[in-house]
Design a protein around this motif. Structure first.
Motif, short mmCIF file in Angstrom:
data_model
loop_
_atom_site.label_atom_id
_atom_site.label_comp_id
_atom_site.label_asym_id
_atom_site.label_seq_id
_atom_site.Cartn_x
_atom_site.Cartn_y
_atom_site.Cartn_z
N LEU A 66 -30.82 19.03 -20.47
CA LEU A 66 -31.89 19.26 -21.43
C LEU A 66 -31.39 19.89 -22.73
N LYS A 67 -30.22 20.52 -22.67
CA LYS A 67 -29.65 21.11 -23.89
C LYS A 67 -28.79 20.11 -24.65
N ASN A 68 -28.48 18.99 -24.04
CA ASN A 68 -27.63 18.00 -24.70
C ASN A 68 -28.42 17.32 -25.82
N PRO A 69 -27.99 17.40 -27.08
CA PRO A 69 -28.75 16.81 -28.19
C PRO A 69 -28.92 15.30 -28.08
N MET A 70 -27.97 14.62 -27.45
CA MET A 70 -28.08 13.17 -27.31
C MET A 70 -29.18 12.80 -26.33
N ILE A 71 -29.39 13.62 -25.31
CA ILE A 71 -30.47 13.37 -24.36
C ILE A 71 -31.82 13.50 -25.07
N VAL A 72 -31.95 14.56 -25.88
CA VAL A 72 -33.20 14.78 -26.62
C VAL A 72 -33.44 13.64 -27.60
N SER A 73 -32.39 13.25 -28.33
CA SER A 73 -32.50 12.14 -29.28
C SER A 73 -32.85 10.84 -28.56
N GLY A 74 -32.21 10.60 -27.40
CA GLY A 74 -32.49 9.40 -26.63
C GLY A 74 -33.93 9.36 -26.14
#
Length: 291
Positions: A66-74
């Motif tokens: 949940l802290k990974n920016p790519m997951i949030v962007s995805g």
């Protein structure tokens, strides 16, 4: 009460046992991923065989995901593709199906033949790529929405459903001066709510799980959908894996993070489905009433 024979009882028992086994076989992969996602990494790696319960309790995998920016962007990109794509898919499919269901449409049979042909023949990946490039949609969000705007099978189901609506309703509306667009918006669509819900499910799940189109048409990582990010984590087990594992000294943390990512990417669809399940069977049956 109808007396049931011994054979009926044996059949029912065998049927229940078979369905329970089928349910467990279908449910277990999800439970395995869920248990693995909350297990202690070192304990999970040591475990062999069937996983019946979590190996310890460990939530850092979810924290890292949940802290990974790519997951949030995805997630944001996927929500855009699902919401905008599904709305456009359902609208244009319904509009085309409504046109093909008209009795007075010229060349209707010829048009249906051309539509059906697309189910069996296509230009292929390279012509599709060239077409998207020439239309100026390469490396844009629209490259994942416009090429698959109308699904042929969904179109056929909707056309069949629209044809099953009594024509007298349309005749009465025309006598009152209603145009085709008004008939479409105020008669056809309200009577097809279950079918529309099913179409939204079909198109929505398709957009949520799609990754091959993004792999072909997108180069900007800021436009990547969640499934393409998930693919990088699961297959390209290098840069993405190292980034996610950097927050911990546990060398096996990456294994737990993989499973946590799968759960994060799957849960939204699982949560949505129960709310439209009641429309699912009804919509399919309505679409199959008339050939």
């Amino acid at each position: 009460m109808i007396a049931r024979s011994r054979g009926d009882k044996i059949f029912d028992t065998c049927n229940i046992i078979f369905l329970c086994c089928l349910m467990l076989a279908t449910l277990y992969p999800f439970l395995y991923v869920l248990f693995a996602s909350v297990s202690v990494p070192s304990e999970l790696v040591k475990h062999t065989g069937i996983l019946w319960r979590p190996q310890g309790f460990f939530l850092d995998g979810y924290k890292i995901v949940l802290k990974n920016p790519m997951i949030v962007s995805g997630y944001k990109n996927t929500l855009f593709y699902v919401v905008v794509g599904t709305i456009l898919n359902v609208f244009f499919t319904a509009l085309f199906a409504f046109a093909l269901s008209r009795r007075d449409l010229y060349w209707k049979k010829h048009m249906m033949i051309m539509v059906v042909i697309t189910m069996f023949f296509s230009g292929g990946m390279i012509p599709g790529y060239i077409l998207v490039k020439e239309l100026g949609m390469l490396d844009t969000r629209w490259s994942l929405i416009i090429p698959g705007l109308i699904g042929t099978w969904n179109l056929i189901i909707m056309r069949t459903s629209f044809q099953s609506i009594p024509y007298e309703l349309e005749e009465a509306a025309k006598i009152d001066g209603a145009s085709d667009f008004r008939i479409f918006g105020q008669i056809i669509l309200p009577l097809s709510v279950p079918l529309l819900a099913v179409m939204m499910l079909f198109y929505g799940v398709g957009h949520w799980n799609a990754w091959s189109g993004a792999l072909i048409f997108l180069r900007d990582r800021e436009l990547f959908p969640l499934q393409l990010i998930l693919r990088e984590i699961l297959i390209n087990n290098d840069t993405a894996q190292t980034t996610l594992s950097a927050a911990s000294s546990d060398p096996f943390l990456g294994e737990v993070v993989k499973y946590a990512t799968i759960i994060v990417a799957t849960v939204p669809i699982l949560v949505l489905y129960p709310f439209i399940q009641k429309y699912f069977t009804q919509g399919i049956l309505v679409g199959a009433l008339k050939g």
